[in-house]
Design an enzyme around this catalytic site. Sequence first.
Site, PDB file in Angstrom:
ATOM      1  N   ASP A 172      31.421  38.333  49.929  1.00 50.80           N
ATOM      2  CA  ASP A 172      31.184  39.517  49.925  1.00 50.80           C
ATOM      3  C   ASP A 172      29.939  39.771  49.381  1.00 50.80           C
ATOM      4  OD1 ASP A 172      31.461  38.467  47.284  1.00 50.80           O
ATOM      5  OD2 ASP A 172      33.150  39.611  46.729  1.00 50.80           O
ATOM      6  N   ASN A 209      41.506  41.417  37.216  1.00 54.68           N
ATOM      7  CA  ASN A 209      42.516  42.433  37.983  1.00 54.68           C
ATOM      8  C   ASN A 209      43.377  41.836  39.182  1.00 54.68           C
ATOM      9  OD1 ASN A 209      40.754  42.452  39.815  1.00 54.68           O
ATOM     10  ND2 ASN A 209      40.464  44.788  39.464  1.00 54.68           N
ATOM     11  N   HIS A 225      41.692  40.358  41.692  1.00 49.50           N
ATOM     12  CA  HIS A 225      40.969  40.559  42.967  1.00 49.50           C
ATOM     13  C   HIS A 225      40.649  39.316  43.476  1.00 49.50           C
ATOM     14  CE1 HIS A 225      36.983  41.545  40.890  1.00 49.50           C
ATOM     15  NE2 HIS A 225      37.047  40.384  41.409  1.00 49.50           N
ATOM     16  N   GLU A 278      40.090  44.788  45.835  1.00 52.95           N
ATOM     17  CA  GLU A 278      40.585  45.168  44.524  1.00 52.95           C
ATOM     18  C   GLU A 278      42.454  45.518  44.688  1.00 52.95           C
ATOM     19  OE1 GLU A 278      38.880  45.076  42.107  1.00 52.95           O
ATOM     20  OE2 GLU A 278      37.036  46.121  42.028  1.00 52.95           O
TER      21      GLU A 278
HETATM   22  C1  GLP Z   1      33.466  39.152  41.348  1.00 53.70           C
HETATM   23  C2  GLP Z   1      33.611  38.625  42.807  1.00 53.70           C
HETATM   24  C3  GLP Z   1      34.569  37.588  43.079  1.00 53.70           C
HETATM   25  C4  GLP Z   1      34.872  36.638  41.624  1.00 53.70           C
HETATM   26  C5  GLP Z   1      35.224  37.713  40.571  1.00 53.70           C
HETATM   27  C6  GLP Z   1      35.425  36.838  39.192  1.00 53.70           C
HETATM   28  O1  GLP Z   1      33.445  40.515  40.924  1.00 53.70           O
HETATM   29  N1  GLP Z   1      33.449  39.380  43.936  1.00 53.70           N
HETATM   30  O2  GLP Z   1      34.482  36.847  44.094  1.00 53.70           O
HETATM   31  O3  GLP Z   1      35.716  35.833  41.766  1.00 53.70           O
HETATM   32  O4  GLP Z   1      34.544  38.644  40.294  1.00 53.70           O
HETATM   33  O5  GLP Z   1      34.267  36.592  38.874  1.00 53.70           O
HETATM   34  P1  GLP Z   1      33.868  35.588  37.431  1.00 53.70           P
HETATM   35  O6  GLP Z   1      34.029  34.275  38.125  1.00 53.70           O
HETATM   36  O7  GLP Z   1      32.536  35.916  36.910  1.00 53.70           O
HETATM   37  O8  GLP Z   1      34.945  35.750  36.538  1.00 53.70           O
END
Ligand code: GLP
Length: 269
Positions: free
Chosen positions: A67, A137, A139, A144
């Site tokens: 992304d 959540n 995702h 989402e």
């Molecule tokens: C972000 C990314 C995801 C990631 C998630 C968790 O928003 N778009 O690809 O896996 O949130 O992030 P973190 O590893 O900082 O908890």
Amino acid sequence: MEVVIFKNADKVTRRGAGLVAEMLGVKPNAVFGFATGSTPIELYRQLVDRHRKGELSFRDTTSFNLDEYMGIAADNPQSYRSYMNREFFDHVDIDKNNTYLPACENSENPQLVGPEYEASIRRAGGIDLQILGIGHNGHIGFNEPSSSLSSRTRVKTLTRRTLEDNSRMFSNGEFQPKLAITMGIGTIMEARRILLLATGKSKADAVAAMVEGPLTAMCPASILQMHERVTVLIDEDAAAGLKYREYYDLAHRENRALKERFGEFYASG
Ligand code: GLP
């Protein structure tokens, strides 16, 4: 799903790096799907370390990130392009021309970016190993809750929870994008192998919903129950909500024994 629980986050990322190395051993020109967020940072560090020691080369690999934010330029330090350069690409021998993110900045119509990104993935032969984190959540990428389980790369509006979670990365007054473009859930599901990493107590509910909850668009990661080759690497804290914990440990021990006897053994989930 193959669920492997480690004592701490360091062991999780070590195993993750080990699996990336195994993939490179089998296929030096592997196509990787990379993730951002805080969880894979240590994984990238370990891969950089192993590259510096001469153990790993990314020279012939191609990568597609999950992304990218909309509304900020690639050279903005908050962009996922900047993150990937800073944490990984600048420190290994990957050809940056072969590193893709679904950026909209030079596109007149962001709606065209998704289909073009999908076409690039297809041209590269598809993703061999997709690395994923998980949001609180549930995702994956920026898909989402309520995202179509067969969605393709497209623009998504971020939830309030995700904006709050990610606000720690932005300083006061700094522009924080509310939109992103993300591989779809259908896109992610086409990867041949998926590796999801999660660590820390705050991920325990999302991990339990993903592994043991119902298959539902309200926990996008639960779709991984339908993928043939998913490995979930988690630490004790992130495993805290799992009811079948004992079974996952037992299966892991058996799989290791099978691997010793028969060589590379792919646990079927
Ligand atoms: C972000 C990314 C995801 C990631 C998630 C968790 O928003 N778009 O690809 O896996 O949130 O992030 P973190 O590893 O900082 O908890």
